[in-house]
Enzyme design. Structure first.
Site, PDB file in Angstrom:
ATOM      1  N   GLY D   7     -49.701  20.817 -27.264  1.00  0.00           N
ATOM      2  CA  GLY D   7     -48.319  20.592 -27.688  1.00  0.00           C
ATOM      3  C   GLY D   7     -47.345  20.870 -26.569  1.00  0.00           C
ATOM      4  O   GLY D   7     -47.170  22.011 -26.158  1.00  0.00           O
ATOM      5  N   SER D 121     -39.592  33.439 -31.771  1.00  0.00           N
ATOM      6  CA  SER D 121     -38.145  33.303 -31.893  1.00  0.00           C
ATOM      7  C   SER D 121     -37.501  33.299 -30.517  1.00  0.00           C
ATOM      8  O   SER D 121     -38.153  33.568 -29.513  1.00  0.00           O
ATOM      9  CB  SER D 121     -37.561  34.454 -32.718  1.00  0.00           C
ATOM     10  OG  SER D 121     -36.179  34.234 -32.971  1.00  0.00           O
ATOM     11  N   GLY D 122     -36.233  32.960 -30.495  1.00  0.00           N
ATOM     12  CA  GLY D 122     -35.495  32.960 -29.236  1.00  0.00           C
ATOM     13  C   GLY D 122     -35.160  31.563 -28.753  1.00  0.00           C
ATOM     14  O   GLY D 122     -34.507  31.402 -27.714  1.00  0.00           O
ATOM     15  N   GLY D 123     -35.604  30.575 -29.498  1.00  0.00           N
ATOM     16  CA  GLY D 123     -35.266  29.206 -29.153  1.00  0.00           C
ATOM     17  C   GLY D 123     -35.986  28.729 -27.903  1.00  0.00           C
ATOM     18  O   GLY D 123     -36.892  29.401 -27.391  1.00  0.00           O
ATOM     19  N   LYS D 171     -41.966  36.132 -39.204  1.00  0.00           N
ATOM     20  CA  LYS D 171     -41.069  35.121 -38.631  1.00  0.00           C
ATOM     21  C   LYS D 171     -40.296  34.409 -39.748  1.00  0.00           C
ATOM     22  O   LYS D 171     -39.114  34.106 -39.594  1.00  0.00           O
ATOM     23  CB  LYS D 171     -41.884  34.099 -37.835  1.00  0.00           C
ATOM     24  CG  LYS D 171     -41.061  32.928 -37.268  1.00  0.00           C
ATOM     25  CD  LYS D 171     -39.903  33.413 -36.414  1.00  0.00           C
ATOM     26  CE  LYS D 171     -39.245  32.340 -35.588  1.00  0.00           C
ATOM     27  NZ  LYS D 171     -39.115  31.022 -36.165  1.00  0.00           N
ATOM     28  N   HIS D 174     -37.591  36.670 -40.801  1.00  0.00           N
ATOM     29  CA  HIS D 174     -36.604  36.623 -39.714  1.00  0.00           C
ATOM     30  C   HIS D 174     -35.682  35.428 -39.897  1.00  0.00           C
ATOM     31  O   HIS D 174     -34.455  35.549 -39.816  1.00  0.00           O
ATOM     32  CB  HIS D 174     -37.346  36.550 -38.373  1.00  0.00           C
ATOM     33  CG  HIS D 174     -36.496  36.129 -37.217  1.00  0.00           C
ATOM     34  ND1 HIS D 174     -36.175  34.802 -36.971  1.00  0.00           N
ATOM     35  CD2 HIS D 174     -35.888  36.852 -36.233  1.00  0.00           C
ATOM     36  CE1 HIS D 174     -35.420  34.737 -35.897  1.00  0.00           C
ATOM     37  NE2 HIS D 174     -35.231  35.966 -35.429  1.00  0.00           N
ATOM     38  N   ASN D 175     -36.254  34.283 -40.163  1.00  0.00           N
ATOM     39  CA  ASN D 175     -35.419  33.094 -40.337  1.00  0.00           C
ATOM     40  C   ASN D 175     -34.563  33.193 -41.595  1.00  0.00           C
ATOM     41  O   ASN D 175     -33.423  32.727 -41.616  1.00  0.00           O
ATOM     42  CB  ASN D 175     -36.291  31.842 -40.388  1.00  0.00           C
ATOM     43  CG  ASN D 175     -36.772  31.431 -39.010  1.00  0.00           C
ATOM     44  OD1 ASN D 175     -36.961  32.289 -38.141  1.00  0.00           O
ATOM     45  ND2 ASN D 175     -36.973  30.149 -38.796  1.00  0.00           N
ATOM     46  N   GLU D 178     -31.709  35.160 -40.677  1.00  0.00           N
ATOM     47  CA  GLU D 178     -30.893  34.291 -39.818  1.00  0.00           C
ATOM     48  C   GLU D 178     -30.014  33.352 -40.654  1.00  0.00           C
ATOM     49  O   GLU D 178     -28.833  33.177 -40.366  1.00  0.00           O
ATOM     50  CB  GLU D 178     -31.862  33.501 -38.929  1.00  0.00           C
ATOM     51  CG  GLU D 178     -31.282  32.484 -37.993  1.00  0.00           C
ATOM     52  CD  GLU D 178     -32.418  31.612 -37.419  1.00  0.00           C
ATOM     53  OE1 GLU D 178     -33.306  32.152 -36.732  1.00  0.00           O
ATOM     54  OE2 GLU D 178     -32.430  30.396 -37.703  1.00  0.00           O
ATOM     55  N   TYR D 179     -30.598  32.768 -41.695  1.00  0.00           N
ATOM     56  CA  TYR D 179     -29.814  31.904 -42.583  1.00  0.00           C
ATOM     57  C   TYR D 179     -28.629  32.671 -43.162  1.00  0.00           C
ATOM     58  O   TYR D 179     -27.504  32.178 -43.197  1.00  0.00           O
ATOM     59  CB  TYR D 179     -30.675  31.411 -43.754  1.00  0.00           C
ATOM     60  CG  TYR D 179     -31.524  30.203 -43.518  1.00  0.00           C
ATOM     61  CD1 TYR D 179     -32.363  30.115 -42.405  1.00  0.00           C
ATOM     62  CD2 TYR D 179     -31.548  29.143 -44.426  1.00  0.00           C
ATOM     63  CE1 TYR D 179     -33.180  29.006 -42.213  1.00  0.00           C
ATOM     64  CE2 TYR D 179     -32.358  28.032 -44.235  1.00  0.00           C
ATOM     65  CZ  TYR D 179     -33.174  27.975 -43.133  1.00  0.00           C
ATOM     66  OH  TYR D 179     -33.989  26.879 -42.953  1.00  0.00           O
ATOM     67  N   ARG D 269     -26.825  25.066 -47.790  1.00  0.00           N
ATOM     68  CA  ARG D 269     -27.309  24.023 -46.877  1.00  0.00           C
ATOM     69  C   ARG D 269     -27.645  22.757 -47.662  1.00  0.00           C
ATOM     70  O   ARG D 269     -27.278  21.646 -47.271  1.00  0.00           O
ATOM     71  CB  ARG D 269     -28.535  24.520 -46.114  1.00  0.00           C
ATOM     72  CG  ARG D 269     -28.207  25.630 -45.135  1.00  0.00           C
ATOM     73  CD  ARG D 269     -29.298  25.776 -44.100  1.00  0.00           C
ATOM     74  NE  ARG D 269     -28.941  26.799 -43.128  1.00  0.00           N
ATOM     75  CZ  ARG D 269     -29.633  27.086 -42.050  1.00  0.00           C
ATOM     76  NH1 ARG D 269     -30.759  26.405 -41.801  1.00  0.00           N
ATOM     77  NH2 ARG D 269     -29.244  28.017 -41.207  1.00  0.00           N
TER      78      ARG D 269
END
Lengths: 298, 298, 298, 298
Positions: D7, D121-123, D171, D174-175, D178-179, D269
């Protein structure tokens, strides 16, 4: 009994007819002369002004205001106060904020006047054929004018709730519950609409009105609405509001009470009034910043 | 007509009586022998097992399951499948998850059997005196057994909603709406309870049932509840739930649909099941960290 | 520069030290004499009353109030107003409601005084070592006293936001966001706590503070909190609040804006302050009425 | 160490560069040949297929998948499994649903393979310059490959969380947090936008990043976003989502946990993705039915 009625809008006009049907004598006025002429033809004594209405009643007078809450109610009261005599009674049949009612009741009490706050439910049809009243004010005095409520309400459709303010507060909470119920119904049909099944909503509402736990007048109205427009294709889902829902939420906040369902039903109305949101822009911009997620350009 | 009934709990027993009142012949079984003996005295043909129940019916048989959703429904179906003949019909009258229904209907179809999912509302009283049915399955086959629904439902209280799954889905959404309505009513009375006024809740519910916009069966039940315990002093506000509300919210998520009111009504039930929350501990600890705000020690 | 400081609580005392560290001359008073004596030992000029404080400053004076919002701020202002001279400046460093600030700024302007509303963030540690200020008021006048903010703030930690009210409003919204962030963090750890995994929360917070999208000061505080009490076993999850969150929600309502996350974070605080709810009692009673579901007795 | 990377999208390509910068030897493949050629020029050993990638590594192999969660991850695993030897290790660096991870880890374990779930994470910038990893799997085996995480993470930016599944679950949560944080920030700026004040949002975000309680990486990104487009005039507030938020809410439901803030942030959303709602139509139609309130025609 004989009483004065100020305000001949959708609610007031129907109430006037309802009162007269039940043998009461109505002196009526409105800022709209045509409505005054109409109600005269329907049997009321017309009054071309509030002063004239007062002059046509003998003390102790009973004056029913059926005018919009807020500035207009305030203005009518200012006009009324100097004209009234000690012992006169004023009924506020509008959806006034109960905090205003508490203040007004006190102001009128100092003048020796009686103030009744009467939350009215049942819509225009109720006003004509049998309303639902939630009433606050002085109980002894209330008993003297009880017949005008008893006669124009649906059977068992009026309740003396206690001191001034308690009527409007009760109506406010009634509307808060109404917001929650309506949003729950709306969400339910939205889930059906997005489901893999193909429902006939009029029939769904109909079966839910016959024996189910959620049978209710609102579900009957839902059935009516779908009978006219099977998928509500003709209208947009803009949900306006007129104050009571907001006051209900503010009361919950004042009492430090969690009322998430009534609150969310109000906030989804606000959301429906916007095409786009700044909240959404910020979140979309953030997603773009950290993840490179595409934004939708205008 | 003659049919088999599996499950003689609160709902099933009442349904059996209702069916027999309306001239239907019921062969009944249950894991609880006593219930089988009781229903036999009330006129049903008792069966001491599912096999015996099957043996007492001629093909094409109609078998109505009134058993708890989930594992028990699964188990009864496993037992039933090898015993049934092509063309037999199985009715699931429980609150099954519609995704399970979709799978089961397919499995039975491969065996040449017909599966009907019948969401049932109206509580135990409805099962006895007139239920409300939301029905999914094969329409042609449905018409052959329609009388058992028509006879035991309240007038206009059954609806054929479409293909298999649509009945249970409709009942699920019905319950989701019910959650929202109940929470709205609860929040409304909570606001009254914290208000500066002193309301009689039974009378409040009564007037709201007479002419108001929120008149409904749930408000009638509210009136009943307050008539027995004026301030509900005897009970705790623990709100349990049994699945359909959760599935409704999961469906909303699956369809990417905002359904905040139904969702919050479910989540407040979960909240009510906890004495304290870890969320709250974290927030309290954070307030202490940055502002020195006191925490409540255990 | 030389300025007066009213209020020597956790925030005010630290601010006094911070100001003096940066070369400013502080005349300080408080209702608590001991605090006044302490700050005198730390180098400030003590004043045993507001009058004495005023007398020790020359016009145009700069007076920084660091007292609780609400009645006390109101009272201090009442005392100050007759003592001040035209051109004097009053800074409200508390968390006042911006609507009060708008009124007060107008009242002081009529007296020829300048009013600055200064929302202060960063907690007590920030007050001591570098705060974050959000400032509203007259810009020309602000530039004359900018140094006291520039010197006591963390680098880039002050912002002149516009006319009077804009500072407190900005701080209010800051706190609203803070409520939402804290509740989000709390919910996240609650989900971990109920998960089938066995997490070390301090380490989780630590990794989230190193490179993740949600790294933040609040997450650092979360790490601190867990480092002291690994599962927060010692505290109860009672989440108090002090006004700004409520005002943020009220502002959203005033602007007819959906702000569900900030609102729910506030309402879950209210919920945490109750052991049981009337809402829950009503819903539990209703479930019992229609379905015979057991209620939890007290 | 030498490892395979499957990938080469935004995340995978950056990770490959990061690994090589830190002295690791990367054999890389992707469905997009161009990306494989590019990474070869950047120093990796190119592989034109998964089989070829496997052939270029010696057992015990370490294979890092950086491909989209869901079908593609499933497909890559199907292709990998028959090619691997006992003792080989597979790392899933995508945002897989932890329930899938639990199943896959078990399937691989039966084959004698080791499965690591690594939430990242961290983009994209983190992948290149220092990511944040949340890792689940066998701990003994993890220690053997720890260096690839330690070297490519930001300092202290990786955490071994426990058995398989715990990394993706962490994770996911975590998201979810984040939302909630993003929606809180969005709502805050929306309140500013509707306020009577005139704020400079970039400066507001800047001051909030310097000393305030809500300073955070997300607030820094907010500052960046406003620095490019002061009022976000160019974009629409459509908030998409990619699964983890939904799974977080589903987990809360599975654990019967109230998580209103994370849930509402997700639902808003969904709401933003619709121009109009069926919910709104139903409520608008109901208001028209009982009160004659005007509806907005399409």
């Amino acid at each position: 009994m004989k009483l004065g009625l100020i305000g001949l809008g959708k609610m007031g006009y129907n109430l006037a007819l309802n009162l007269m049907d039940n043998g009461h004598e109505v002196v009526a006025t409105d800022v709209n002369d045509q409505q005054v002429q109409n109600i005269a033809q329907d049997g009321a004594s017309p009054a071309d002004s509030i002063r004239s209405l007062i002059d046509n009643l003998e003390s102790p007078r009973t004056i029913w205001m059926m005018v919009p809450a807020g500035d207009i109610t305030e203005q009518v009261l200012s006009e009324l106060k100097p004209l009234l005599d000690e012992g006169d009674r004023v009924i506020d049949g509008g959806n006034s904020n109960y905090k205003h009612t508490l203040r007004r009741a006190e102001e009128l009490q100092e003048l020796g006047l009686f103030y009744f706050d009467v939350g009215t439910s049942g819509g225009t049809d109720g006003a004509r054929n049998g309303a639902c009243y939630m009433i606050g004010g002085d109980e002894t005095e209330f008993r003297k004018i009880e017949s005008i409520f008893a006669d124009t309400a649906i059977e068992s459709g009026y309740h003396f709730a206690g001191r001034a303010g308690s009527g409007h507060f009760l109506k406010m909470v009634h509307n808060g519950i109404e917001y929650g119920m309506m949003q729950a119904i709306g969400e339910g049909f939205d889930i059906l609409e997005k489901s893999p099944f193909d429902y006939n909503y009029e029939q769904v509402a109909n079966v839910w009105n016959n024996g189910s736990v959620i049978r209710s007048w609102l579900m009957e109205l839902t059935e009516n609405a779908f009978s006219k427009d099977a998928k509500l294709d003709d209208i947009r889902g803009v949900m306006n509001s007129s104050g009571e829902g907001k006051w209900t939420v503010e009361s919950a906040l004042d009492f430090e009470l969690a009322a998430p369902v009534i609150t969310m039903s109000l906030m989804m109305r606000y959301r429906s009034q916007e095409d786009d949101t700044f909240t959404g822009k910020v979140v979309a911009a953030l997603r773009n910043e950290f993840g490179g997620h595409a934004v939708v350009k205008k």
